[in-house]
Motif scaffolding. Structure first.
Motif, PDB file in Angstrom:
ATOM      1  N   GLY A 112       0.791  -1.216   0.000  1.00 62.38           N
ATOM      2  CA  GLY A 112       0.000   0.000   0.000  1.00 62.38           C
ATOM      3  C   GLY A 112       0.826   1.270   0.000  1.00 62.38           C
ATOM      4  N   ALA A 113       2.133   1.166   0.156  1.00 60.16           N
ATOM      5  CA  ALA A 113       2.973   2.351   0.231  1.00 60.16           C
ATOM      6  C   ALA A 113       2.862   3.167  -1.044  1.00 60.16           C
ATOM      7  N   GLY A 114       2.605   4.452  -0.918  1.00 62.22           N
ATOM      8  CA  GLY A 114       2.551   5.336  -2.067  1.00 62.22           C
ATOM      9  C   GLY A 114       1.213   5.353  -2.783  1.00 62.22           C
ATOM     10  N   LEU A 115       0.302   4.451  -2.478  1.00 67.23           N
ATOM     11  CA  LEU A 115      -0.957   4.395  -3.197  1.00 67.23           C
ATOM     12  C   LEU A 115      -1.991   5.413  -2.738  1.00 67.23           C
ATOM     13  N   PRO A 116      -2.078   5.754  -1.467  1.00 68.06           N
ATOM     14  CA  PRO A 116      -3.108   6.705  -1.080  1.00 68.06           C
ATOM     15  C   PRO A 116      -2.895   8.052  -1.770  1.00 68.06           C
ATOM     16  N   GLY A 117      -3.969   8.744  -1.992  1.00 67.51           N
ATOM     17  CA  GLY A 117      -3.875  10.057  -2.608  1.00 67.51           C
ATOM     18  C   GLY A 117      -4.739  10.131  -3.837  1.00 67.51           C
ATOM     19  N   SER A 118      -4.795  11.321  -4.393  1.00 65.92           N
ATOM     20  CA  SER A 118      -5.607  11.512  -5.578  1.00 65.92           C
ATOM     21  C   SER A 118      -4.844  11.038  -6.804  1.00 65.92           C
ATOM     22  N   GLY A 119      -5.436  11.207  -7.940  1.00 70.21           N
ATOM     23  CA  GLY A 119      -4.780  10.860  -9.189  1.00 70.21           C
ATOM     24  C   GLY A 119      -5.271   9.556  -9.753  1.00 70.21           C
ATOM     25  N   PHE A 120      -4.804   9.273 -10.906  1.00 68.10           N
ATOM     26  CA  PHE A 120      -5.145   8.068 -11.646  1.00 68.10           C
ATOM     27  C   PHE A 120      -4.769   6.857 -10.807  1.00 68.10           C
ATOM     28  N   PHE A 121      -5.692   5.965 -10.575  1.00 73.61           N
ATOM     29  CA  PHE A 121      -5.469   4.770  -9.756  1.00 73.61           C
ATOM     30  C   PHE A 121      -5.059   5.118  -8.325  1.00 73.61           C
ATOM     31  N   GLY A 122      -5.326   6.344  -7.859  1.00 72.34           N
ATOM     32  CA  GLY A 122      -4.900   6.742  -6.516  1.00 72.34           C
ATOM     33  C   GLY A 122      -3.396   6.844  -6.404  1.00 72.34           C
ATOM     34  N   ASP A 123      -2.725   7.205  -7.518  1.00 71.50           N
ATOM     35  CA  ASP A 123      -1.265   7.197  -7.554  1.00 71.50           C
ATOM     36  C   ASP A 123      -0.617   8.519  -7.180  1.00 71.50           C
ATOM     37  N   GLY A 124      -1.421   9.550  -6.894  1.00 73.42           N
ATOM     38  CA  GLY A 124      -0.863  10.835  -6.505  1.00 73.42           C
ATOM     39  C   GLY A 124      -0.513  11.747  -7.665  1.00 73.42           C
TER      40      GLY A 124
END
Length: 146
Positions: free
Chosen positions: A21-33
């Motif tokens: 799950g590291a780095g996945l939270p956040g907005s953007g395409f696929f929740g990629d930031g």
């Protein structure tokens, strides 16, 4: 199975899930930031810019509207490059660095992904130079928005 072994497996499983799950939270395409205003799988409908070439993998830029432009990158359709902040360098120049997707595993295909950015009001010169950088590569792509 002993309690020690079962406990070890539970801890290993939790660490594995935490690592995935590291780095996945956040907005953007696929929740990629992604810092792009909008990301679209494929080429934008009505795209008027140059066609991306899956064989050379070079990004292309084009106008989407009077105030928006797009950068089309090539790569895995399930793990597209992730746009960083758009940086204004001059009244007619911007720079965007793309990083790798935090997703894994990825499909081994070459597909276009469209990243749409609002042109900052500080950029009022024409043509606009867009420098595209990829964190994993040393090549900078200097592209023009006519």
């Amino acid at each position: 199975m002993t309690q020690v072994a079962a406990g070890g497996l539970a801890v290993a499983g939790l660490l594995t899930l935490a690592g995935c799950g590291a780095g996945l939270p956040g907005s953007g395409f696929f929740g990629d930031g992604s810092r792009a205003d909008r990301v679209v799988k494929g080429t934008l409908p009505g795209w008027d810019g140059p066609d991306p070439d899956p064989l050379n993998g070079r990004p292309v830029v084009g106008w989407v509207s009077e105030t928006e432009f797009g950068v089309i990158t090539m790569g895995s359709s399930s793990c597209p490059a992730v746009a960083g902040e758009l940086e204004v360098l001059d009244a007619d120049e911007v720079q965007i660095e793309f990083g790798p997707s935090p997703r894994n595993p990825c499909t081994a295909d070459m597909a276009p992904t469209s990243h749409v950015f609002q042109l900052p009001s500080a950029v009022d010169g024409r043509p606009v130079t867009v420098t595209v950088q990829f964190a994993d590569y040393e090549t900078d792509y200097v592209l023009e928005l006519e």
